[in-house]
Design a protein around this motif. Structure first.
Motif, PDB file in Angstrom:
ATOM      1  N   GLN A  28     -25.052 -17.770  30.078  1.00  9.46           N
ATOM      2  CA  GLN A  28     -26.509 -17.847  29.916  1.00  9.46           C
ATOM      3  C   GLN A  28     -27.110 -18.651  31.061  1.00  9.46           C
ATOM      4  OE1 GLN A  28     -26.841 -19.566  26.010  1.00  9.46           O
ATOM      5  NE2 GLN A  28     -26.625 -17.620  24.947  1.00  9.46           N
ATOM      6  N   ASP A  29     -27.837 -17.957  31.935  1.00  8.05           N
ATOM      7  CA  ASP A  29     -28.412 -18.629  33.100  1.00  8.05           C
ATOM      8  C   ASP A  29     -29.883 -18.955  32.875  1.00  8.05           C
ATOM      9  OD1 ASP A  29     -29.695 -16.198  33.344  1.00  8.05           O
ATOM     10  OD2 ASP A  29     -28.510 -15.531  35.062  1.00  8.05           O
ATOM     11  N   ILE A  30     -30.504 -19.534  33.890  1.00  6.16           N
ATOM     12  CA  ILE A  30     -31.896 -19.968  33.777  1.00  6.16           C
ATOM     13  C   ILE A  30     -32.845 -18.800  33.530  1.00  6.16           C
ATOM     14  CG2 ILE A  30     -32.224 -19.880  36.296  1.00  6.16           C
ATOM     15  CD1 ILE A  30     -33.842 -22.346  33.798  1.00  6.16           C
ATOM     16  N   PHE A  31     -32.477 -17.598  34.046  1.00  7.69           N
ATOM     17  CA  PHE A  31     -33.359 -16.437  33.905  1.00  7.69           C
ATOM     18  C   PHE A  31     -33.412 -15.941  32.465  1.00  7.69           C
ATOM     19  CE2 PHE A  31     -31.583 -16.407  38.238  1.00  7.69           C
ATOM     20  CZ  PHE A  31     -32.765 -16.591  38.948  1.00  7.69           C
ATOM     21  N   VAL A  32     -32.249 -15.855  31.821  1.00 13.14           N
ATOM     22  CA  VAL A  32     -32.235 -15.361  30.439  1.00 13.14           C
ATOM     23  C   VAL A  32     -32.888 -16.373  29.492  1.00 13.14           C
ATOM     24  CG1 VAL A  32     -29.932 -16.219  29.777  1.00 13.14           C
ATOM     25  CG2 VAL A  32     -30.825 -14.142  28.728  1.00 13.14           C
ATOM     26  N   TRP A  33     -32.683 -17.660  29.758  1.00  6.30           N
ATOM     27  CA  TRP A  33     -33.356 -18.686  28.951  1.00  6.30           C
ATOM     28  C   TRP A  33     -34.876 -18.590  29.121  1.00  6.30           C
ATOM     29  CZ3 TRP A  33     -31.667 -21.619  25.092  1.00  6.30           C
ATOM     30  CH2 TRP A  33     -30.311 -21.922  24.974  1.00  6.30           C
ATOM     31  N   ASN A  88     -36.333 -24.458  35.786  1.00 11.15           N
ATOM     32  CA  ASN A  88     -37.014 -24.299  37.072  1.00 11.15           C
ATOM     33  C   ASN A  88     -38.519 -24.170  36.831  1.00 11.15           C
ATOM     34  OD1 ASN A  88     -37.397 -21.702  36.126  1.00 11.15           O
ATOM     35  ND2 ASN A  88     -35.947 -20.754  37.532  1.00 11.15           N
ATOM     36  N   ASP A  89     -39.266 -23.879  37.877  1.00 16.26           N
ATOM     37  CA  ASP A  89     -40.728 -23.787  37.765  1.00 16.26           C
ATOM     38  C   ASP A  89     -41.161 -22.743  36.732  1.00 16.26           C
ATOM     39  OD1 ASP A  89     -40.862 -25.665  39.702  1.00 16.26           O
ATOM     40  OD2 ASP A  89     -41.612 -24.366  41.292  1.00 16.26           O
ATOM     41  N   VAL A  90     -40.453 -21.608  36.727  1.00 16.13           N
ATOM     42  CA  VAL A  90     -40.810 -20.516  35.814  1.00 16.13           C
ATOM     43  C   VAL A  90     -40.578 -20.930  34.360  1.00 16.13           C
ATOM     44  CG1 VAL A  90     -40.294 -18.128  35.146  1.00 16.13           C
ATOM     45  CG2 VAL A  90     -40.318 -18.779  37.560  1.00 16.13           C
ATOM     46  N   THR A  91     -39.462 -21.614  34.106  1.00 16.99           N
ATOM     47  CA  THR A  91     -39.162 -22.047  32.733  1.00 16.99           C
ATOM     48  C   THR A  91     -40.225 -23.016  32.231  1.00 16.99           C
ATOM     49  OG1 THR A  91     -36.921 -22.188  33.622  1.00 16.99           O
ATOM     50  CG2 THR A  91     -37.198 -22.651  31.287  1.00 16.99           C
ATOM     51  N   PHE A  92     -40.602 -23.961  33.083  1.00 20.77           N
ATOM     52  CA  PHE A  92     -41.635 -24.921  32.682  1.00 20.77           C
ATOM     53  C   PHE A  92     -42.963 -24.208  32.406  1.00 20.77           C
ATOM     54  CE2 PHE A  92     -39.026 -28.402  34.644  1.00 20.77           C
ATOM     55  CZ  PHE A  92     -38.977 -29.222  33.522  1.00 20.77           C
ATOM     56  N   THR A  93     -43.289 -23.211  33.244  1.00 20.40           N
ATOM     57  CA  THR A  93     -44.517 -22.447  33.017  1.00 20.40           C
ATOM     58  C   THR A  93     -44.462 -21.731  31.671  1.00 20.40           C
ATOM     59  OG1 THR A  93     -44.810 -22.100  35.403  1.00 20.40           O
ATOM     60  CG2 THR A  93     -46.007 -20.623  33.923  1.00 20.40           C
ATOM     61  N   SER A  94     -43.311 -21.110  31.372  1.00 23.91           N
ATOM     62  CA  SER A  94     -43.150 -20.360  30.110  1.00 23.91           C
ATOM     63  C   SER A  94     -43.333 -21.269  28.897  1.00 23.91           C
ATOM     64  CB  SER A  94     -41.766 -19.711  30.057  1.00 23.91           C
ATOM     65  OG  SER A  94     -41.615 -18.755  31.064  1.00 23.91           O
ATOM     66  N   ILE A 108     -42.377 -31.195  41.207  1.00 25.28           N
ATOM     67  CA  ILE A 108     -43.792 -31.257  41.567  1.00 25.28           C
ATOM     68  C   ILE A 108     -44.491 -30.080  40.904  1.00 25.28           C
ATOM     69  CG2 ILE A 108     -45.448 -31.165  43.466  1.00 25.28           C
ATOM     70  CD1 ILE A 108     -43.239 -32.312  45.267  1.00 25.28           C
ATOM     71  N   PRO A 109     -45.443 -30.341  40.000  1.00 23.29           N
ATOM     72  CA  PRO A 109     -46.107 -29.235  39.295  1.00 23.29           C
ATOM     73  C   PRO A 109     -46.869 -28.340  40.275  1.00 23.29           C
ATOM     74  CG  PRO A 109     -46.609 -31.361  38.279  1.00 23.29           C
ATOM     75  CD  PRO A 109     -45.962 -31.649  39.577  1.00 23.29           C
ATOM     76  N   ASN A 110     -46.864 -27.050  40.006  1.00 25.52           N
ATOM     77  CA  ASN A 110     -47.637 -26.120  40.828  1.00 25.52           C
ATOM     78  C   ASN A 110     -48.920 -25.723  40.098  1.00 25.52           C
ATOM     79  OD1 ASN A 110     -46.972 -24.063  38.958  1.00 25.52           O
ATOM     80  ND2 ASN A 110     -45.139 -23.508  40.104  1.00 25.52           N
ATOM     81  N   ASP A 111     -49.665 -24.808  40.691  1.00 26.77           N
ATOM     82  CA  ASP A 111     -50.958 -24.400  40.139  1.00 26.77           C
ATOM     83  C   ASP A 111     -50.820 -23.831  38.724  1.00 26.77           C
ATOM     84  OD1 ASP A 111     -53.771 -24.278  41.240  1.00 26.77           O
ATOM     85  OD2 ASP A 111     -53.608 -22.250  40.426  1.00 26.77           O
ATOM     86  N   ASP A 112     -49.732 -23.089  38.476  1.00 29.73           N
ATOM     87  CA  ASP A 112     -49.519 -22.509  37.138  1.00 29.73           C
ATOM     88  C   ASP A 112     -49.339 -23.597  36.079  1.00 29.73           C
ATOM     89  OD1 ASP A 112     -49.689 -19.927  38.066  1.00 29.73           O
ATOM     90  OD2 ASP A 112     -47.534 -19.689  38.330  1.00 29.73           O
TER      91      ASP A 112
END
Length: 582
Positions: free
Chosen positions: A396-401, A432-438, A466-470
């Motif tokens: 189970q990698d970061i993408f599936v999570w 990663n950034d995507v997980t935090f956004t989700s 570092i937080p991004n715009d999302d």
């Protein structure tokens, strides 16, 4: 002679005849050639027999023989066997070390390749160009820029500046994201070949600079260097990313003149380029001229249909692929599955899931991740979670999570999304950034203000992200929905970069919801500067004024829209006709 011609089977036959005769015995020159034949034919069992024969003869400790055994075992994927031979060697040459470094990298042990290289340098072994060419791909793959720079230092110190070494340095810097250093090496090369130019072009594309890739390609042509099929495929990729149909068609014409159109990489890139430029008819024209049994062009056509939102056509093409007996691979599944996400119809998804289960493709992590995403989009979280649970924990990698967390958040199950996020962190997977956004979006949709604030602080402190715009947009939306308008505005003012339109849009939407005209006007002012042609922002501000009975202000906003020639897009609905069952 047979080895030089690549006729390895004949070489093996001659060797067996030699063993059967009593007139001639193999020596330290014979064994390396026959071991090489086993290596090229990946006949590891025969290789082990040869290894045994060398041990019972007096040539078992000969350096050339041992180096051949190292190469054979590495080429056959027998890494541990190679290591045993290497560790037992009383004498190791630079070839021995290079073989181990290259072998480890090619067998998926990039970190070990770097460790062996460091051991080689520490042992005082004089590195050569082959050492550098063996270790630099590992640096690029691992994005170990500092290690790559140290290798570069050794290259200059030992004056190993051959063309092949410079090409490897360009490739390493490009893969590490340091295009300035890659360009410096490239510009300082005394002699450049097609590999040099292609490595540099590939670097620009990898780092999202397709325009520079196209510019460099034009300079390459001016200098009279003929691109190969790899160069052409890369430039077509650049045209696709820039939606540059004009240059793409010109390159297609050149490909036809140079008779490169039969190259699979070129065919596939042409199909992809036309599809990305929304010319699917031209993609299909190229596709019809390809071999009907090659899988890759079919995959490109599937992706092209999906890119153009032609889900039904993609599924029909897949059925045709099955009927024509074309080999299906994991890439085919990954190209096709987004079509089911576009349809968002549960029955066809269940059908393709059954096919993938029978075919064994669900064991592929990328295919499983796509299925989870599609089931989530269809609202079947139970089915999505069932597939997620079939994936081994260590796989189970970061993408599936991220996908499973986003799925629960999408349907308002914020508590479950947060719980899954915590389980992911506990399992050792770094968000990663995507997980935090989700997960932050999940908190926003479910109104979990305290959880959202905790996760935002967790992201800053524990993960030093570092937080991004999302991320800021999610937090402003979360606080705004909860009516905590001042906190949302204060957060915007602390942003370390200029807030984008999404952040101000979230604040304006919250101001309309809670009738906060003062902050609404601030947000609208920024939005009119950042998105002067977005009618939605004007409509929202007018709606805010109207809600407070400020009809004159509302009318002024509408008048402003008329003055600059903006019109609100009419609403429309789409009714799906027909069904897709597969």
């Amino acid at each position: 002679m047979y080895i030089a011609k690549g006729d390895y089977f004949e070489a093996m036959k001659v060797f067996l005849e030699m063993l059967g005769s009593k007139d001639c015995c193999p020596d330290n020159y014979t064994y390396p050639f026959v071991i090489k034949a086993c290596s090229e034919l990946v006949l590891v069992e025969y290789g082990r027999v040869l290894h045994g024969l060398t041990l019972v003869s007096k040539f078992g400790s000969h350096l050339f023989v041992l180096n051949s055994l190292l190469a054979m075992y590495m080429n056959c994927g027998e890494v541990e066997e190679a290591r045993k031979v290497f560790d037992a060697m009383k004498e190791k040459s630079v070839v021995s070390w290079n073989t181990m470094i290259n072998g480890y990298f090619k067998n998926g042990f990039a970190n070990t390749a770097l460790v062996v290289f460091n051991q080689m340098v520490d042992s005082g072994v004089e590195i050569d160009g082959a050492s550098v060419v063996s270790v630099l791909p590992a640096c690029g793959y691992l994005k170990e820029l500092e290690v790559g720079r140290r290798v570069h230092g050794l290259v200059e110190e030992k004056v190993l500046g051959k063309k092949i070494v410079s090409n490897a340095l360009v490739d390493m810097y490009a893969k590490c994201g340091s295009m300035d250093e890659a360009r410096l090496v490239f510009d300082n090369m005394v002699e450049r070949d097609v590999v040099s130019w292609t490595s540099m072009i590939n670097g620009y594309i990898l780092n999202g600079d397709a325009k520079s890739a196209l510019s460099l390609f034009k300079i390459m042509q001016i200098e009279g260097l003929r691109p190969n099929s790899v160069t052409v495929a890369l430039i077509l990729l650049a045209c696709a990313s820039l939606n540059n149909l004009k240059d793409g068609r010109c390159l297609h014409g050149w490909v036809m003149k140079q008779r490169l159109y039969s190259e699979v990489a070129v065919e596939t890139s042409l199909i992809d380029m036309y599809a990305k430029c929304n010319c699917l008819g031209l993609s299909f024209s190229v596709f019809t001229r390809t071999s009907r049994k090659k899988t890759v062009p079919w995959n490109a056509m599937l992706s092209g249909c999906v890119h153009n939102k032609l889900a039904t056509e993609a599924i029909g093409l897949f059925k045709k692929m099955l009927m024509e007996g074309v080999e299906i691979n994991a890439a085919t599944c990954n190209s096709l599955l987004p079509a089911y996400g576009i349809l968002a119809d549960l029955q066809p998804v269940n059908n393709i899931n059954s096919y993938l289960m029978r075919s064994g493709f669900v064991s592929n992590i990328q295919v499983a991740t796509s299925l989870i995403d599609i089931y989530s989009k269809c609202g079947s979280l139970e089915s999505a979670h069932k597939i997620f649970n079939t994936i081994p924990v260590d796989v189970q990698d970061i993408f599936v999570w991220s996908i499973i967390i986003a799925g629960y958040g999408m349907h308002g199950h914020g508590e479950t999304a947060v719980l899954l996020f915590k389980q992911m962190v506990q399992s050792g997977v770094k968000p990663n950034d995507v997980t935090f956004t989700s997960v932050l979006q999940s908190c926003s949709h479910a109104g979990l203000v305290d959880d959202g604030l905790y996760l935002f602080k967790f992201m800053l402190k524990d993960h030093q992200t570092i937080p991004n715009d999302d991320h800021y947009t999610c937090m402003v939306d979360l606080l705004g929905r909860a009516g905590r308008m001042d906190e949302a505005y204060d957060l915007i003012k602390t942003m370390p970069f200029m807030p984008g339109h999404a952040v101000w849009g979230a604040l304006l939407g919250a101001c309309v919801m809670h009738e906060n005209v003062e902050l609404g006007e601030v947000a609208a002012k920024w939005l009119f500067e950042l998105e002067p042609d977005n009618t939605g922002n004007y409509v929202l501000l007018a709606k805010l004024y109207a809600a407070l009975g400020r009809w004159e202000d509302a009318e002024n906003v509408r008048q402003r829209m008329d003055d600059i020639g903006l019109r609100k897009a009419p609403a429309h609905s789409m009714i799906g006709v027909g069904t897709v069952n597969w």
